[in-house]
Write a protein that holds these residues in place. Sequence first.
Motif, PDB file in Angstrom:
ATOM      1  N   SER A 127       0.895  -1.260  -0.034  1.00 29.86           N
ATOM      2  CA  SER A 127      -0.044   0.072   0.136  1.00 29.86           C
ATOM      3  C   SER A 127       0.950   1.145  -0.136  1.00 29.86           C
ATOM      4  CB  SER A 127      -0.748   0.040   1.272  1.00 29.86           C
ATOM      5  OG  SER A 127      -0.038   0.361   2.324  1.00 29.86           O
ATOM      6  N   PRO A 128       0.164   2.273  -0.266  1.00 24.97           N
ATOM      7  CA  PRO A 128       1.193   3.730  -0.338  1.00 24.97           C
ATOM      8  C   PRO A 128       1.767   3.853   1.297  1.00 24.97           C
ATOM      9  CG  PRO A 128      -0.981   4.112  -1.349  1.00 24.97           C
ATOM     10  CD  PRO A 128      -0.958   2.694  -0.950  1.00 24.97           C
ATOM     11  N   GLU A 129       0.898   3.661   2.191  1.00 21.09           N
ATOM     12  CA  GLU A 129       1.311   3.716   3.582  1.00 21.09           C
ATOM     13  C   GLU A 129       2.532   2.840   3.797  1.00 21.09           C
ATOM     14  OE1 GLU A 129      -2.687   5.342   2.788  1.00 21.09           O
ATOM     15  OE2 GLU A 129      -1.893   3.216   2.704  1.00 21.09           O
ATOM     16  N   ALA A 130       2.351   1.636   3.386  1.00 19.18           N
ATOM     17  CA  ALA A 130       3.421   0.641   3.745  1.00 19.18           C
ATOM     18  C   ALA A 130       4.757   0.978   3.038  1.00 19.18           C
ATOM     19  CB  ALA A 130       2.972  -0.665   3.339  1.00 19.18           C
ATOM     20  N   ALA A 131       4.541   1.447   1.683  1.00 14.71           N
ATOM     21  CA  ALA A 131       5.555   1.886   0.992  1.00 14.71           C
ATOM     22  C   ALA A 131       6.557   2.958   1.605  1.00 14.71           C
ATOM     23  CB  ALA A 131       5.283   2.394  -0.459  1.00 14.71           C
ATOM     24  N   GLN A 132       5.707   4.075   2.245  1.00 12.17           N
ATOM     25  CA  GLN A 132       6.522   5.146   2.880  1.00 12.17           C
ATOM     26  C   GLN A 132       7.078   4.419   4.233  1.00 12.17           C
ATOM     27  OE1 GLN A 132       6.942   8.074   2.553  1.00 12.17           O
ATOM     28  NE2 GLN A 132       5.231   9.075   1.217  1.00 12.17           N
ATOM     29  N   THR A 133       6.292   3.653   5.172  1.00 13.67           N
ATOM     30  CA  THR A 133       6.978   3.188   6.329  1.00 13.67           C
ATOM     31  C   THR A 133       8.037   2.273   5.980  1.00 13.67           C
ATOM     32  OG1 THR A 133       4.622   3.195   7.225  1.00 13.67           O
ATOM     33  CG2 THR A 133       6.488   1.702   8.291  1.00 13.67           C
ATOM     34  N   LEU A 134       8.037   1.634   5.153  1.00 18.92           N
ATOM     35  CA  LEU A 134       9.464   0.634   4.707  1.00 18.92           C
ATOM     36  C   LEU A 134      10.521   1.394   4.318  1.00 18.92           C
ATOM     37  CD1 LEU A 134       7.573  -2.231   2.339  1.00 18.92           C
ATOM     38  CD2 LEU A 134       8.659  -2.651   4.641  1.00 18.92           C
ATOM     39  N   ARG A 135      10.185   2.697   3.740  1.00 19.01           N
ATOM     40  CA  ARG A 135      11.203   3.706   3.340  1.00 19.01           C
ATOM     41  C   ARG A 135      11.801   4.097   4.586  1.00 19.01           C
ATOM     42  NH1 ARG A 135      13.018   6.375  -0.986  1.00 19.01           N
ATOM     43  NH2 ARG A 135      11.676   5.446  -2.363  1.00 19.01           N
TER      44      ARG A 135
END
Length: 270
Positions: free
Chosen positions: A222-230
Amino acid sequence: MKEASPMSHHPQSNIAAATASRNSTDDEDELRIRGDAEIQAQPPCAVTLSKTKKKPGLERKGKVVTDIKDAVEHYANAYVFTYDNMRNQKLKDLREQLKSSSRIFLAGKKVMQIALGRSHADEAKTGLHKLSKFLQGDTGLFFTNLPRDDVERLFREFEEHDFARTGSIATETVELKEGPLEQFTHEMEPFLRKQGMPVRLNKGAVELVADHIVCEEGKPISPEAAQTLRLLGMQMATFRLYLVCWWSSDDFEVYKEGLAQLRAEADDSS
């Protein structure tokens, strides 16, 4: 990346069927592209004619056709390749690294096919039309004077890691356990909450009040997960290149691994 093994058969029809709708250009545009390419290949003419404004897109396509035809004349080997997790900057770096011996093209399928030729009748050189049949889906052309062994090693070993983007498939499950998140400062607490993380400030420290699954293996990110992983510094994407087939003036071969990758992309898009 596993070593590619060459074989000598044509691709299955399901690749073309699954990707037939991609990168389509109408017949009128195709004729204009061919015409533009032929004009660019001719020597300058002293006669000045009235100017007709051309579509910028058609001009670019005509230039690509001309550049590919020029590469056919200057390089001894041509390859079709496919890729996973394209990263434009990484490809730009590779182009710069190889500019003294090679040239890479990523363009519309039909434009590249026009440049190579799609049959014996219109191919730029003998046997080149065979490459056109493999220009399906996410593919490009690689022209080079490097020895074949060097090219195969280069593609086999090429691997660039990067952060996953929204919609890509998670390669592992990432779960954060309840408790302090020492890697984050207190200023980040509002942003983390916007990413769906159950956090609070406890004596100035960011604290996770419950276990939180960032992403699950095999599922889209998800967009939120992509941000968190970064933020966590976790790179799940790997930019890879696969050779699909090779042409020279006296030979033509197909690579099993690259062909399998191309088929998998066709299946995913169908």
